[in-house]
Design a protein around this motif. Structure first.
Motif, short mmCIF file in Angstrom:
data_model
loop_
_atom_site.label_atom_id
_atom_site.label_comp_id
_atom_site.label_asym_id
_atom_site.label_seq_id
_atom_site.Cartn_x
_atom_site.Cartn_y
_atom_site.Cartn_z
N ASP A 1 -14.56 12.58 11.05
CA ASP A 1 -14.49 11.79 9.83
C ASP A 1 -13.79 10.46 10.04
N TYR A 2 -12.76 10.46 10.87
CA TYR A 2 -12.00 9.21 10.95
C TYR A 2 -12.80 8.07 11.55
N VAL A 3 -13.82 8.42 12.33
CA VAL A 3 -14.68 7.36 12.85
C VAL A 3 -15.53 6.80 11.71
N THR A 4 -16.06 7.68 10.90
CA THR A 4 -16.83 7.23 9.75
C THR A 4 -15.94 6.39 8.82
N VAL A 5 -14.71 6.82 8.64
CA VAL A 5 -13.78 6.05 7.81
C VAL A 5 -13.61 4.66 8.39
N ALA A 6 -13.42 4.61 9.70
CA ALA A 6 -13.23 3.31 10.33
C ALA A 6 -14.43 2.42 10.07
N GLN A 7 -15.62 3.01 10.13
CA GLN A 7 -16.80 2.21 9.86
C GLN A 7 -16.87 1.80 8.40
N ALA A 8 -16.51 2.75 7.55
CA ALA A 8 -16.54 2.43 6.13
C ALA A 8 -15.56 1.32 5.79
N LYS A 9 -14.50 1.23 6.59
CA LYS A 9 -13.53 0.17 6.35
C LYS A 9 -14.07 -1.19 6.73
N GLY A 10 -15.24 -1.20 7.34
CA GLY A 10 -15.85 -2.47 7.70
C GLY A 10 -15.32 -3.03 9.01
N LEU A 11 -14.70 -2.18 9.82
CA LEU A 11 -14.19 -2.66 11.10
C LEU A 11 -15.33 -3.06 12.02
#
Ligand SMILES: Nc1ncnc2c1ncn2[C@@H]1O[C@H](COP(=O)(O)OP(=O)(O)OP(=O)(O)O)[C@@H](O)[C@H]1O
Ligand SMILES: Nc1ncnc2c1ncn2[C@@H]1O[C@H](COP(=O)(O)OP(=O)(O)OP(=O)(O)O)[C@@H](O)[C@H]1O
Ligand SMILES: [Mg+2]
Ligand SMILES: [Mg+2]
Lengths: 532, 321, 269, 327, 291
Positions: free
Chosen positions: D222-232
């Protein structure tokens, strides 16, 4: 192509010569001449630093002994004592003069520290009288002349203060020889020529001694010119080495008085029957052995006396002159038939009715021997004998060999200036041990008091005639009773090239074995000349 | 009826890890080698040690497809006969090593406290001991070490890694609820390990098995090549040993290239099987690998971090085209 | 009539670095067949620890667990017999079934192990149990857990626990992972079994509403201590301990919410 | 504290067991240094010399195995590893010291390179899963299942004998004295290139595969998806979130593999005549050179143990989750 | 201001292109109003998460949006069609306009990076003009807001309790003051007290910042309490959408009714409800034959 690039790092006076060994890492510097595994002995560079008293030509033993550090060498008739006169005008490479005291010192070491006497010379007394030193031995040194004379003389002024000669690393090796150690490194050892060498000017200014981790690597190095001179068996020598520079690459396998021989257990079946031994002897194909097992790179053993030619020619008795081994299965079969053997179908059955089989064994990894016994096993088939090939690990084999726990093995004989070692190793009662106890030679337990006596006579006799007669007896017994079956010569091998230097020993001028790790290498080093 | 389905279903599940493209490819290659090993006597054109002294070191020809050795032996026949030794040693070593690894690793993972620690220390000792001298030493105790002995030695030096992995895996399994549940049901220890745990470890055991087989095959050939193993045990390593000892490198390529390729091919087949098992254990790997191609065909860019938008209508068009 | 009594049970865990953690602190209660006790409390308060001690998956540090007045066995055959009396439904329906084995195996094992029925009737009994939890035996018996939904798995776990015909059942948060409709279904099932087989149930949960409706007593655990224990309605409607009160107030209760008719903050209806 | 004590006891036990085995193993071998020496010199040393050689090698004492074992520990604790029979009775410490730097230098460099490259490539393949880069995996695996010596010999045949690009043997040119000169460094690189290259190619596959698999596993977290969702930016996600976590298990295997460096790779040293501990070990074994064998075993054992400890510590440092548990 | 729409999703469908394809979301149309909490309820696996990820285009292959659009009505008045944006535009859009709190916050934080670094990531990407110190200050302020405390900036996720981690996620979602926040089961794994605290906090924050929330959960009682409007989802479709009160009082769809009937009241009457013979209705839905 040949890339001689690396080896000819030409200084103004000439190219360097790279001498190679396939012995693995050098690890640490030790120029201790007593320890065979010290870097100096293993790579052999001490042979360019230290010198022997005289040079016995092992590839042509009938040649006169060439005096070296001893200007005169006089043996008593029974070869139990030798008188050596120290050469004049020789200096150690640290500037000190070489004297008879050094000779005296060196030989005295063997009596005070018997563990250093690794040639088992058995010195009883050393005396000096001015320039000459007399060394007395417990036994006759007739067949060990080379071992006595090839002892390298050490500087007394260095070694007298050394407490434990066995562990002394001898960091600055002092010798009388033509070269001095200029740089030690685990990769290579560099030696440079002395300009005050007693023997005169030297053609080769620099020597490198290099070690490769195995034979293949060494062969590659010789082939591409990274190494110039080596004592190495090169399989498939023509395409792997000679063809890389047909003009200059030389591979010389000079037969010495040593052979590869098949020891058979004469105490147990089937080789306890001389008829069977003779029959086997008749089917072994020595040419095939030389061609296939040793890749055609060694001479064939041809004389039925087992002596290699031409080196052994002077020793072959009149009776066997010109008699050579021939493969003759029919003759062998008729021999067997006469002795009461029969055949059941194709397989041989001995007089007691048991089928004849035997096992040949040599250690795994001893590739030429393994090939050799495979060939012999094949040959045995022609007699209807099922011979199996075993290759245990070398330790197991070594132990079995000593205790006589085998039927047939391949093994070597020692070498010397006379055929004594060769025959003694195969048939002498002095090695005889009961089965189960470890013997050092005569592994087949060939028990013939007559042979033992003749060998004793040969080595201890005080005149040539007695010697000749004794050797004749020995050879007759050898041929008639087949205590062991010679299969090949065990030559001194040398691979070198003539790109930068000529003057090497060779077929036409066999003045010494072309082996850089022998004390005789010093002779070759002084004989070399620049190629143009 | 239900029973049958049950039996097949169970078998099916046990071997489910071998049911993907990679495993199937690996198993096919392996199967081919097995056939060669079994029927070597029929397939090989010559005896492996039959010598033809009129044809020494010959390049491949119609008579000798892969040429001959320095003694005129047929290289192809040697390779065919050598297959058996390699496979027997590889698999025996794999089986033995797996047994030890399972025995020690699973036990070490299941028990706790000092018992677990000391078994784990034992495993580490075996990881630490240099394998080569051990092999030389053990082999030298015997006159003519059999294939079984060689396999055992390779196994003894090779089980520790698998043991470690299994211990870790068992430790994570032992606290899983279904194992606790079995305990609470009063299942005896041996049954918990054998029936409840082992099936869940099969994939890891299989993969560690395949791993040890690869290691054993490479170990065997390397040892044979160095000359530590009796060359009477004909295998691909001994072929290379003879080739190297007799100066085949680099001129007589037919003598050493096929044997080396066979080893690599066998290793490749085994690692393909392992890939398959890995994917089975970790379905994410499967979706990453196997489906990747299919998806690319459908027009997905897998590395896309943005959901594709593909209205149904155009999608249909594109598939029709 | 079986009673299981916790007498001053204390459980300490050794924790790396920080020494000891007291998971249970002098806990006392009695579980009787035919009655249900609900055990509520926040995460980490020691609920599962009680369950594990009851099934002897953990040992007590001090205190006693008595079955009908005698200390429960900790070893060997007596322990097995004890475990037959007290069965547990594990917290997580996804983890407590062995993914490798069929449903048949899961239910058969306790039957065979405890010799509940003669060997030739095992199959029949499995069918009976599955029917009992309202799973169709024909459809489920040869499936594996991953082929079932969460609710179905939960029922398999219950069937397994019931196979040995225990007197007491410990159900550790059996419904926490299920959505409301499946949740109710499972609980009703337990209630029914309790009535029919005179089963005693320890119902571990943090859902106060179901605790109240499905149990006779509620016991509130807070940091390893029992802070409140009494008839369920009393505990919910008239809590005495502030923690229970807080717990109750925090539980969503639409009824109260809409009854009070408070406007939802920020909402404009 | 308890934990550290326990680990220490655990490692001490492992070390003791390994060292003891190291003592007894060589002595279980058939044969002895003298006959090994005669074997090696096939006919150049007369068997009459056996007695002298025994004395020379110090094998004439009649101590029991237990006494020898006690002596061995005494010497070991005083840092004396004895003298090597097969290397001219040189002190074992010197012999090992002459070989180890090369081994560590080359094998170590190759290991580090192969780890770094493999992890980077594996990370990228995992990141771009399904792309054509996936083809690298089977190729790399193929090279890791090829017998190393075979690859080495072929590399020599091609790059050294035929093309002449690289020297086929040794660590530097003959006649050069090791030193910190540019020329020497150049030679070392030139000589080390082929061995290092083959080592790297041979071991790359494992690292690539391990990293790729971990990467794929981590990418689904999930944390990778979160990172992507953060627009990184993708690079940042790749490095900070995916690769960083995926490389943790790699690092502990890396630490383990560091332990095996000291043992060298015998086959590489054989094929390339490279100085190193592996060949030394083989030499010592065939020569029955007990002191050298023991010395090498000791060094290897300790190295593996130290690597194990490093692995433990590294994991604790890199993964804060374990740090807390073990603090 | 609060009456106009923020997000219009129309005819939105997502399917997983596997074999056989899973149509996880089918023709969903909803609007989210500015400032409201929109609850999304439904049984497990009905497509809630897929819908939430889908409108942010966060789903990975094999997911594909097969139809429909999601249009974001920005404060500035601009309408942004999310489906037509490319990578770069989307990166700028994400978090800036719409942020997300993920299902299972336990796994949503990278375990080996400090939470401070994970918060600052957002600023360094979207607010490159700010200095690092400002990033840190800002991150600390956010943690203060959600009650974790700026002192924990250097903590690793495992050093925080589940509730704290969830709050860190909320802080992160708040970082850029987005107009929309999607919360996917933000409290499911927590116990009721912590859950309550967090819910209260969300309400407070929303009051303060005025963002809209899409709140996803299967806990209907909870939704009834906190949402303005509730959408009930079933098998990929929205079956009913209404204000919380209307839904509670007059459920129109069968499924909604069943859901409402499935939870006992905490403080209401006890007894009858629980053992009410409603099983036949339930079992008909559970897919298993009843005896
Ligand atoms: N094996 C163990 N070692 C150390 N501590 C443990 C162990 N098992 C449980 N604990 C601790 O004991 C306490 C009680 O745990 P327990 O599992 O009983 O809680 P719980 O009430 O069931 O919580 P939840 O509602 O989350 O399931 C917790 O603080 C937990 O961390
Ligand atoms: N990668 C995938 N491949 C195939 N099908 C998938 C995939 N991910 C989800 N699905 C399916 O899509 C449907 C919707 O899943 P989703 O995760 O959106 O459900 P949800 O409503 O969020 O459930 P929960 O309450 O359990 O989180 C499910 O039936 C699921 O099985
Ligand atoms: Mg619990
Ligand atoms: Mg979801």
């Amino acid at each position: 192509g040949c890339t001689s690039g690396n080896s000819s790092s030409t200084s103004e006076s000439g190219a360097a010569l790279t001498i190679a060994k396939p012995d693995g890492a050098i690890a640490t510097e030790s120029n201790n001449p007593w320890i065979g595994e010290s870097s100096g002995m293993k790579l052999g560079y001490l042979n360019a630093i230290l010198e022997p008293l005289g040079i016995v030509n092992l590839v042509s033993p009938s040649d006169e002994v060439r005096p070296w550090l001893a200007s005169e060498i006089t043996w008593t008739d029974d070869y139990r004592a030798v008188t050596l006169v120290a050469r004049d005008g020789v200096t150690w490479n640290d500037g000190e003069d070489f004297t008879a005291e050094d000779i005296e010192f060196t030989f005295t070491m063997f009596t005070t520290k018997p563990e250093l006497d690794t040639a088992a010379l058995g010195i009883t007394d050393v005396t000096r009288d001015g320039d000459s030193v007399t060394v007395t031995f417990a036994g006759s040194m007739f067949s060990k002349q080379d071992k006595v004379l090839h002892k390298q003389i050490l500087p007394k002024h260095i070694w007298e203060s050394v407490e434990d000669p066995a562990t002394f690393a001898n960091p600055n090796p002092v010798g009388t020889g033509p070269y001095v150690l200029s740089q030690f490194d685990t990769q290579s050892v560099e030696l440079t020529a002395r300009d005050d060498y007693w023997g005169g000017k030297l053609a080769v200014p620099t020597l490198y001694y290099v070690s490769y981790n195995d034979n293949t690597a060494l062969t590659t190095a010789l082939a591409n010119g990274d190494a110039d001179w080596a004592q190495a068996f090169i399989p498939n020598v023509k395409s792997a080495y000679l063809d890389k520079d047909p003009e200059n690459n030389v591979y010389w396998a000079a037969a010495g008085l040593a052979i590869d021989t098949m020891f058979v257990n004469t105490q147990t079946k089937p080789f306890n029957d001389v008829a069977f031994r003779k029959a086997m002897n008749l089917v072994i194909d020595r040419t095939q052995y030389a061609d296939i097992a040793r890749e055609g790179s060694v001479p064939v053993v041809s004389s039925v006396t087992g002596l290699p030619t031409p080196v052994g020619d002077p020793f072959i008795s009149a009776e066997y002159k010109g008699e050579t081994y021939k493969v003759d299965a029919d003759a062998a079969k008729s021999l067997l038939k006469d002795a009461g053997y029969t055949w059941a179908g194709k397989s041989l059955v001995d007089p007691s009715g048991a089928p004849v089989t035997f096992a040949l064994s040599v250690p795994q990894g001893w590739n030429d021997y393994v090939t050799g016994i495979s060939l012999i096993a094949d040959a045995a088939k022609s007699l209807g004998v099922e011979a199996t090939v075993d290759t245990p690990d070398s330790d197991t084999w070594w132990e079995a060999k000593g205790t006589g726990d085998f039927q047939a093995i391949l093994h070597w004989t020692d070498t010397g200036a006379t055929p004594y070692d060769l025959y003694s190793n195969m048939m002498d009662g002095r090695w005889l041990k009961p089965l189960g106890e470890s013997a050092d030679f005569n592994f087949g337990r060939f028990d013939s008091p007559k042979a033992t006596a003749a060998l004793n006579e040969y080595t201890n006799a005080a005149d040539d005639a007695t010697r000749g007669a004794a050797l004749e007896t020995v050879q007759k017994i050898f041929v008639d009773e087949v205590p062991a079956m010679p299969v090949g010569t065990r030559p001194f091998i040398g691979a070198f090239n003539t790109r930068s230097y000529v003057g090497w020993p060779g077929e036409d001028n066999p003045y010494a074995p072309a082996d850089p790790t022998q004390p005789t290498a010093v002779l070759i080093l002084t004989e070399l000349e620049a190629a143009n | 009826m239900t029973h049958k389905r049950n039996a097949f279903g169970r078998l099916g599940q046990t071997f489910a890890m071998f049911r993907n493209g990679k495993s199937v490819a690996g198993l096919s290659i392996l199967g081919a080698f097995c056939l060669v090993a079994i029927f070597g006597d029929w397939i090989a054109p010559y005896g492996p040690l039959d010598k033809d002294f009129t044809a020494l070191r010959q390049a491949p020809s119609w008579v000798h497809w892969l040429g001959t050795t320095h003694m005129g032996e047929d290289v192809l026949s040697q390779i065919i006969y050598g297959t058996r030794g390699v496979l027997v040693v590889g698999f025996t070593a794999g089986v033995i090593a797996t047994f030890i690894a399972v025995g020690i690793g699973v036990t070490a993972g299941y028990v706790t406290g000092w018992r677990s620690e000391s078994l784990s220390a034992l495993t580490n000792v075996f990881l630490v001991i240099p394998g080569l001298p051990l092999i030389i030493i053990i082999a030298s105790q015997y006159e003519n070490p059999s294939l079984l002995l060689i396999s055992s030695v390779l196994a003894i030096t090779g089980w520790a890694w698998g043991g470690r992995v299994l211990r870790a895996q068992t430790m994570s399994l032992r606290n899983r609820d279904f194992i606790q549940a079995a305990r609470a049901n009063g299942e005896p220890l041996y049954r918990i390990i054998a029936v409840e745990m082992l099936p869940n470890l099969t994939a890891i055991i299989a993969s560690s098995f395949v791993g040890t087989v690869i290691a054993a095959v490479l170990g065997l050939t390397t040892l044979a090549f160095i000359g530590v193993i009796p060359i009477t045990n004909l295998n691909w390593g001994t072929i290379l040993f003879w080739a190297q000892q007799n100066g085949a490198f680099p001129d007589f390529w037919w003598w050493y290239v096929p044997a080396g390729l066979c080893i690599a091919l066998l290793g490749m087949a085994l690692s393909l099987i392992n890939f398959g098992i890995d994917e089975y254990v970790n379905p994410r790997l499967r979706s990453a690998g196997e489906r990747a191609r299919a998806m690319r065909k459908k027009g997905f860019v897998l590395s896309d971090r943005v959901t594709a938008v593909r209205p149904r209508a155009t999608d249909d068009d594109s598939t029709r085209q | 009539m079986t009673t299981l009594e916790f007498r001053d049970v204390t459980k300490k865990y050794r924790v790396r670095g920080s020494g000891e953690l007291i998971a249970l602190d002098k806990v006392n209660f009695t579980l009787t067949s035919g009655r249900t006790i609900a055990l509520v409390g926040q995460s980490g308060s020691g609920k599962s620890t009680i369950a594990k001690i009851l099934t002897q998956l953990e040992r007590v540090s001090s205190g006693q667990v008595l079955l009908d007045g005698t200390p429960i066995p900790t070893w060997g055959r007596p322990l097995r017999r004890y475990r037959q009396t007290v069965r547990m439904v594990f917290q997580d329906p996804f983890a407590s079934l062995n993914p490798y084995h069929t449903i048949r195996h899961h239910i058969e094992r306790p039957l065979r192990l405890d010799r509940v029925v003669p060997a030739d009737q095992v199959e029949e009994e499995v069918f009976r149990l599955l029917n009992r939890v309202r799973l169709s035996p024909e459809q489920t018996i040869d499936r594996r857990p991953h082929e079932l939904s969460g609710g179905q798995r939960q029922r398999v776990a219950i069937a397994r626990a019931l196979a040995s015909r225990p007197a007491l059942l410990i159900a550790d948060e059996p419904v926490s992972m299920l959505d409301v409709s499946i949740r109710l279904e499972v609980l009703n099932l337990l209630a029914e079994l309790q009535r029919e087989a005179n089963l005693g149930v320890l119902y571990i949960t943090h859902d106060l509403a179901t605790a109240r409706h499905f149990s006779d007593e509620i016991m509130v655990l807070h940091h390893g201590k029992v802070v409140e224990h009494g008839p369920s309605d009393d505990v919910i409607l008239h809590p005495t301990h502030p923690y229970t009160l807080a717990l109750r107030d925090a539980s969503p209760d639409p009824e109260k919410h809409f009854a009070a008719s408070t406007t939802i903050p920020g909402a404009t209806t | 504290m308890r934990f550290i004590l326990r680990r220490t006891a655990f490692y001490a036990f492992t070390a003791w067991a390994a060292i003891t085995i190291n003592f007894f193993l060589p002595r279980m071998m058939k044969g002895d240094p003298v006959s090994a020496y005669l074997q090696k010199n096939q006919g150049r040393i007369s068997p009459e010399a056996i007695d002298s050689l025994r004395t020379l090698f110090g094998l004439d004492s009649t101590k029991s195995l237990l006494e020898q074992y006690i002596d061995y520990w005494q010497l070991l604790l005083s840092g004396d590893l004895g003298r090597s029979f097969s290397k001219g009775l040189a002190p074992v410490t010197d012999v090992i010291a002459s070989a180890i730097p090369w081994t560590i230098g080359l094998v170590g460099l190759a290991t580090v390179l192969s780890f770094a490259l493999g992890t980077a490539i594996g990370g990228l393949i995992g990141w771009r899963r399904g792309s054509r880069a996936d083809a690298i995996v089977p190729v790399a695996t193929f090279f890791s299942t090829v017998p190393y010596f075979w690859m080495g010999l072929i590399a020599i045949a091609v790059f050294s004998t035929t093309l002449g690009w690289f020297p086929a043997s040794h660590a530097y040119d003959k006649g050069t004295q090791p030193g910190f000169s540019l020329e020497f460094a150049g030679q070392v690189i030139q000589h080390g290139f082929l061995p290092a290259l083959t080592l790297v190619i041979g071991s790359l596959g494992g690292w690539i595969l391990g990293m790729r698999n971990m990467m794929i596993t981590v990418l689904d977290e999930d944390y990778v998806t979160v990172a992507q969702a953060k627009g990184l930016r993708p690079v940042r996600v790749l490095i900070n979130y995916a690769a960083r976590n995926a490389s943790l298990p790699q690092l502990s295997s890396f630490a383990m593999s560091l332990g095996f460096i000291v043992g060298g790779t015998l086959v590489m040293e054989l094929v390339f005549s490279y100085p190193g501990a592996g060949k030394l070990l083989l030499d010592a074994t065939t020569a029955k050179d007990y002191p050298l064998m023991q010395g090498l075993f000791l060094v290897i054992t300790l190295a593996v143990l130290v690597a194990n400890i490093i692995a433990d510590v590294a994991y604790a440092i890199l993964d804060p989750r374990t740090r807390q548990m073990e603090a | 201001m609060t009456t106009d729409d923020l997000l219009t999703v129309s005819q939105f469908s997502v399917s997983y292109d596997v074999n056989p394809p899973v149509e996880a979301v089918r023709d969903v149309s909803i609007t989210v109003r500015r400032g409201e909490i929109l609850g999304l309820a439904g049984e497990s696996g009905c497509g809630k998460t897929t819908l939430a990820y889908g409108i942010q285009r966060l789903l990975k292959p094999p997911a594909v949006i097969t139809s429909g659009s999601a249009v974001f009505h920005d404060e500035s008045g601009e309408d942004i069609d999310i489906n037509t944006m490319d990578d770069v535009q989307l990166r700028a859009f994400r978090w800036e306009k719409a942020s997300m709190v993920f299902q299972g916050a336990m796994n949503a934080l990278n375990p080996i990076i400090t939470i401070g670094a994970q918060l600052q990531d957002v600023f360094s990407t979207h607010r490159p003009a700010m200095s690092r110190r400002e990033h840190r200050l800002e991150a600390g302020r956010l943690l203060d807001i959600v009650g974790v405390g700026s002192g924990r900036l250097r903590s690793y996720p495992h050093e925080l309790s589940g509730g704290m981690r969830q709050r860190v996620m909320i802080a992160m979602a708040l970082a850029l003051k987005p107009q929309l926040m999607i919360m996917d089961e933000p409290t499911t794994a927590l116990d009721v007290l912590v859950q309550r605290e967090i819910l209260d906090q969300i309400s407070d924050l929303r009051k303060e910042f005025g963002f809209s929330v899409i709140f996803i959960t299967h806990d209907l009682p909870l939704l009834l309490e906190i949402s303005d409007r509730i959408a009930v989802m079933r098998e990929g479709r929205i079956v009913e959408i209404d204000t919380a009160r209307n839904l509670y009082e007059n459920p129109r769809h069968d499924y909604t009714r069943r859901l409402l009937a499935s939870f006992p009241s905490l403080t209401g009457e006890r007894g009858g409800f629980v053992r009410r013979p409603s099983e036949s209705a339930l079992d008909a839905e559970s897919g298993v034959t009843v005896q």
